[in-house]
Write a protein that holds these residues in place. Structure first.
Motif, PDB file in Angstrom:
ATOM      1  N   GLY A  45      -5.190  35.047   6.313  1.00  0.00           N
ATOM      2  CA  GLY A  45      -6.170  34.922   5.235  1.00  0.00           C
ATOM      3  C   GLY A  45      -5.780  35.743   4.023  1.00  0.00           C
ATOM      4  O   GLY A  45      -5.881  35.285   2.881  1.00  0.00           O
ATOM      5  N   LEU A  46      -5.336  36.971   4.269  1.00  0.00           N
ATOM      6  CA  LEU A  46      -4.893  37.814   3.163  1.00  0.00           C
ATOM      7  C   LEU A  46      -3.647  37.255   2.488  1.00  0.00           C
ATOM      8  O   LEU A  46      -3.506  37.325   1.264  1.00  0.00           O
ATOM      9  CB  LEU A  46      -4.634  39.237   3.663  1.00  0.00           C
ATOM     10  CG  LEU A  46      -5.868  40.037   4.064  1.00  0.00           C
ATOM     11  CD1 LEU A  46      -5.457  41.350   4.711  1.00  0.00           C
ATOM     12  CD2 LEU A  46      -6.761  40.285   2.871  1.00  0.00           C
ATOM     13  N   LEU A  47      -2.760  36.681   3.279  1.00  0.00           N
ATOM     14  CA  LEU A  47      -1.565  36.061   2.718  1.00  0.00           C
ATOM     15  C   LEU A  47      -1.924  34.857   1.848  1.00  0.00           C
ATOM     16  O   LEU A  47      -1.367  34.680   0.756  1.00  0.00           O
ATOM     17  CB  LEU A  47      -0.621  35.642   3.837  1.00  0.00           C
ATOM     18  CG  LEU A  47       0.735  35.090   3.415  1.00  0.00           C
ATOM     19  CD1 LEU A  47       1.528  36.163   2.682  1.00  0.00           C
ATOM     20  CD2 LEU A  47       1.493  34.599   4.624  1.00  0.00           C
ATOM     21  N   ALA A  48      -2.873  34.055   2.300  1.00  0.00           N
ATOM     22  CA  ALA A  48      -3.318  32.903   1.515  1.00  0.00           C
ATOM     23  C   ALA A  48      -3.980  33.359   0.219  1.00  0.00           C
ATOM     24  O   ALA A  48      -3.764  32.766  -0.853  1.00  0.00           O
ATOM     25  CB  ALA A  48      -4.285  32.052   2.335  1.00  0.00           C
ATOM     26  N   PHE A  49      -4.783  34.421   0.298  1.00  0.00           N
ATOM     27  CA  PHE A  49      -5.427  34.952  -0.906  1.00  0.00           C
ATOM     28  C   PHE A  49      -4.383  35.450  -1.902  1.00  0.00           C
ATOM     29  O   PHE A  49      -4.487  35.204  -3.105  1.00  0.00           O
ATOM     30  CB  PHE A  49      -6.393  36.082  -0.534  1.00  0.00           C
ATOM     31  CG  PHE A  49      -7.049  36.717  -1.716  1.00  0.00           C
ATOM     32  CD1 PHE A  49      -8.068  36.059  -2.390  1.00  0.00           C
ATOM     33  CD2 PHE A  49      -6.645  37.960  -2.163  1.00  0.00           C
ATOM     34  CE1 PHE A  49      -8.671  36.644  -3.495  1.00  0.00           C
ATOM     35  CE2 PHE A  49      -7.237  38.551  -3.260  1.00  0.00           C
ATOM     36  CZ  PHE A  49      -8.265  37.890  -3.926  1.00  0.00           C
ATOM     37  N   ALA A  50      -3.365  36.137  -1.421  1.00  0.00           N
ATOM     38  CA  ALA A  50      -2.300  36.637  -2.298  1.00  0.00           C
ATOM     39  C   ALA A  50      -1.530  35.489  -2.945  1.00  0.00           C
ATOM     40  O   ALA A  50      -1.179  35.549  -4.122  1.00  0.00           O
ATOM     41  CB  ALA A  50      -1.356  37.531  -1.506  1.00  0.00           C
ATOM     42  N   ALA A  51      -1.276  34.423  -2.184  1.00  0.00           N
ATOM     43  CA  ALA A  51      -0.571  33.262  -2.740  1.00  0.00           C
ATOM     44  C   ALA A  51      -1.405  32.591  -3.820  1.00  0.00           C
ATOM     45  O   ALA A  51      -0.881  32.203  -4.877  1.00  0.00           O
ATOM     46  CB  ALA A  51      -0.238  32.272  -1.627  1.00  0.00           C
TER      47      ALA A  51
END
Length: 62
Positions: free
Chosen positions: A22-28
């Protein structure tokens, strides 16, 4: 770090993976929004400096 903390708590590895993804998707998504906000063709350096000088002059003079 957050996903590691979640995973270590009571051995919830799946929750840690979900939080990390989820954090990776938010960063992307934030990177894509930030990249789209950049100008497509920036002004040459001399034009940018002249524009900045004019802006400062307007603010100082009023």
């Amino acid at each position: 770090m957050v996903s590691l903390a979640v995973a270590q708590r009571r051995n919830h590895l799946a929750r840690g993976a979900v939080v990390g993804l989820g954090l990776l998707a938010f960063a992307a998504a934030a990177a894509l929004v930030g990249r789209s906000a950049l100008p497509r063709s920036p002004l040459p350096i001399a034009a940018r400096v002249a524009s900045d000088v004019e802006d400062v002059a307007r603010r100082v003079v009023g």
